[in-house]
Scaffold this motif. Sequence first.
Motif, mmCIF file in Angstrom:
data_model
loop_
_atom_site.group_PDB
_atom_site.id
_atom_site.type_symbol
_atom_site.label_atom_id
_atom_site.label_comp_id
_atom_site.label_asym_id
_atom_site.label_seq_id
_atom_site.Cartn_x
_atom_site.Cartn_y
_atom_site.Cartn_z
ATOM 1 N N ILE A 79 7.517 -9.770 6.081
ATOM 2 C CA ILE A 79 8.061 -10.931 5.378
ATOM 3 C C ILE A 79 9.030 -11.615 6.337
ATOM 4 O O ILE A 79 9.963 -10.983 6.833
ATOM 5 N N THR A 80 8.773 -12.897 6.617
ATOM 6 C CA THR A 80 9.598 -13.623 7.583
ATOM 7 C C THR A 80 10.522 -14.645 6.928
ATOM 8 O O THR A 80 11.424 -15.157 7.593
ATOM 9 N N GLU A 81 10.291 -14.934 5.661
ATOM 10 C CA GLU A 81 11.104 -15.920 4.946
ATOM 11 C C GLU A 81 10.959 -15.685 3.452
ATOM 12 O O GLU A 81 9.895 -15.297 2.988
ATOM 13 N N LYS A 82 12.032 -15.933 2.721
ATOM 14 C CA LYS A 82 12.001 -15.860 1.258
ATOM 15 C C LYS A 82 12.648 -17.131 0.711
ATOM 16 O O LYS A 82 13.730 -17.497 1.133
ATOM 17 N N LYS A 83 11.940 -17.788 -0.221
ATOM 18 C CA LYS A 83 12.476 -18.990 -0.856
ATOM 19 C C LYS A 83 12.139 -18.965 -2.339
ATOM 20 O O LYS A 83 10.970 -18.815 -2.702
ATOM 21 N N VAL A 84 13.150 -19.113 -3.192
ATOM 22 C CA VAL A 84 12.910 -19.150 -4.638
ATOM 23 C C VAL A 84 12.086 -20.383 -4.999
ATOM 24 O O VAL A 84 11.152 -20.305 -5.788
ATOM 25 N N HIS A 85 12.430 -21.526 -4.412
ATOM 26 C CA HIS A 85 11.722 -22.781 -4.698
ATOM 27 C C HIS A 85 11.051 -23.252 -3.410
ATOM 28 O O HIS A 85 11.717 -23.735 -2.507
ATOM 29 N N HIS A 86 9.729 -23.104 -3.346
ATOM 30 C CA HIS A 86 8.975 -23.505 -2.153
ATOM 31 C C HIS A 86 7.830 -24.408 -2.593
ATOM 32 O O HIS A 86 7.204 -24.169 -3.631
ATOM 33 N N VAL A 87 7.562 -25.424 -1.810
ATOM 34 C CA VAL A 87 6.435 -26.312 -2.067
ATOM 35 C C VAL A 87 5.550 -26.317 -0.827
ATOM 36 O O VAL A 87 6.038 -26.504 0.287
ATOM 37 N N SER A 88 4.246 -26.095 -1.030
ATOM 38 C CA SER A 88 3.295 -26.101 0.074
ATOM 39 C C SER A 88 3.228 -27.487 0.689
ATOM 40 O O SER A 88 3.049 -28.488 -0.025
ATOM 41 N N ASN A 89 3.356 -27.557 2.021
ATOM 42 C CA ASN A 89 3.224 -28.852 2.680
ATOM 43 C C ASN A 89 1.757 -29.235 2.879
ATOM 44 O O ASN A 89 1.445 -30.373 3.175
ATOM 45 N N LEU A 90 0.832 -28.295 2.687
ATOM 46 C CA LEU A 90 -0.601 -28.593 2.791
ATOM 47 C C LEU A 90 -1.181 -29.091 1.469
ATOM 48 O O LEU A 90 -2.015 -29.988 1.443
ATOM 49 N N TYR A 91 -0.761 -28.458 0.362
ATOM 50 C CA TYR A 91 -1.371 -28.749 -0.934
ATOM 51 C C TYR A 91 -0.398 -29.380 -1.920
ATOM 52 O O TYR A 91 -0.760 -29.634 -3.054
ATOM 53 N N ASP A 92 0.853 -29.608 -1.503
ATOM 54 C CA ASP A 92 1.889 -30.159 -2.374
ATOM 55 C C ASP A 92 1.951 -29.384 -3.699
ATOM 56 O O ASP A 92 2.062 -29.962 -4.769
ATOM 57 N N ALA A 93 1.850 -28.078 -3.585
ATOM 58 C CA ALA A 93 1.849 -27.208 -4.758
ATOM 59 C C ALA A 93 3.127 -26.374 -4.793
ATOM 60 O O ALA A 93 3.588 -25.894 -3.755
ATOM 61 N N SER A 94 3.669 -26.205 -5.980
ATOM 62 C CA SER A 94 4.842 -25.358 -6.157
ATOM 63 C C SER A 94 4.432 -23.902 -5.971
ATOM 64 O O SER A 94 3.408 -23.458 -6.507
ATOM 65 N N PHE A 98 8.476 -17.539 -3.101
ATOM 66 C CA PHE A 98 7.603 -17.460 -1.929
ATOM 67 C C PHE A 98 8.153 -16.468 -0.908
ATOM 68 O O PHE A 98 9.336 -16.498 -0.565
ATOM 69 N N MET A 99 7.282 -15.587 -0.435
ATOM 70 C CA MET A 99 7.599 -14.622 0.610
ATOM 71 C C MET A 99 6.581 -14.841 1.730
ATOM 72 O O MET A 99 5.432 -14.447 1.622
ATOM 73 N N ARG A 100 7.014 -15.499 2.813
ATOM 74 C CA ARG A 100 6.116 -15.901 3.905
ATOM 75 C C ARG A 100 5.673 -14.690 4.732
ATOM 76 O O ARG A 100 6.477 -13.846 5.094
ATOM 77 N N LEU A 101 4.361 -14.682 5.057
ATOM 78 C CA LEU A 101 3.792 -13.635 5.900
ATOM 79 C C LEU A 101 3.285 -14.154 7.243
ATOM 80 O O LEU A 101 3.240 -13.410 8.210
ATOM 81 N N THR A 102 2.844 -15.423 7.291
ATOM 82 C CA THR A 102 2.309 -15.974 8.536
ATOM 83 C C THR A 102 2.906 -17.349 8.799
ATOM 84 O O THR A 102 3.339 -18.038 7.870
ATOM 85 N N VAL A 110 4.444 -16.664 -6.968
ATOM 86 C CA VAL A 110 3.997 -16.781 -8.351
ATOM 87 C C VAL A 110 2.878 -17.813 -8.419
ATOM 88 O O VAL A 110 2.954 -18.878 -7.796
ATOM 89 N N GLY A 111 1.824 -17.487 -9.154
ATOM 90 C CA GLY A 111 0.713 -18.406 -9.359
ATOM 91 C C GLY A 111 -0.295 -17.789 -10.302
ATOM 92 O O GLY A 111 -0.161 -16.625 -10.698
ATOM 93 N N PRO A 112 -1.313 -18.547 -10.679
ATOM 94 C CA PRO A 112 -2.335 -18.025 -11.583
ATOM 95 C C PRO A 112 -3.041 -16.815 -10.980
ATOM 96 O O PRO A 112 -3.449 -16.855 -9.819
ATOM 97 N N PHE A 134 10.286 -9.856 -5.308
ATOM 98 C CA PHE A 134 11.101 -10.768 -4.508
ATOM 99 C C PHE A 134 12.544 -10.259 -4.412
ATOM 100 O O PHE A 134 13.151 -10.296 -3.346
ATOM 101 N N LYS A 135 13.075 -9.784 -5.520
ATOM 102 C CA LYS A 135 14.464 -9.304 -5.541
ATOM 103 C C LYS A 135 14.629 -7.989 -4.777
ATOM 104 O O LYS A 135 15.722 -7.669 -4.336
ATOM 105 N N THR A 136 13.549 -7.235 -4.616
ATOM 106 C CA THR A 136 13.622 -5.915 -3.990
ATOM 107 C C THR A 136 13.394 -5.971 -2.484
ATOM 108 O O THR A 136 14.102 -5.317 -1.728
#
Length: 147
Positions: A79-94, A98-102, A110-112, A134-136
Amino acid sequence: MASYNPNTRVVVAGVDYTEVHDEWMNPDIMKKAKSGNTRVVISRSAQRGQLMVGDEVAMDFPVCLGTSTHKTPLGHFNITEKKVHHVSNLYDASMPYFMRLTDGGIGMHVGPVFRTPQSHGCIRMTRSSCVPLFKTVKVGTPVRIVP
């Protein structure tokens, strides 16, 4: 360090949580989680994830992974980054929690969650399993994605 084992069976009160769409958490094991003893294992074929604390399963949860044209990558990540509120810059999706891996935008969030792969490569989780994960976990926590 113990080896990763995505095949660890979690059976509670007769329910095998590795075979159903439910999630499971052991609060006593979660209390033992520290930055140096946690890791996440994601199984692409089972569409399940596990938070390991040492050799013990602390959480077992369903995930929704990438489609055949947008496969979730296999391998060892951190995990290289953690953000509670993240929006994809590719898909403009909430992408909450978010816990970044790449560097290419793959992460856990969180998602369907469906029983079949339907993401664009990310690891989608239910809010009820993603928030405690995320909290752990911390930046640097190892994540292994297996076939």
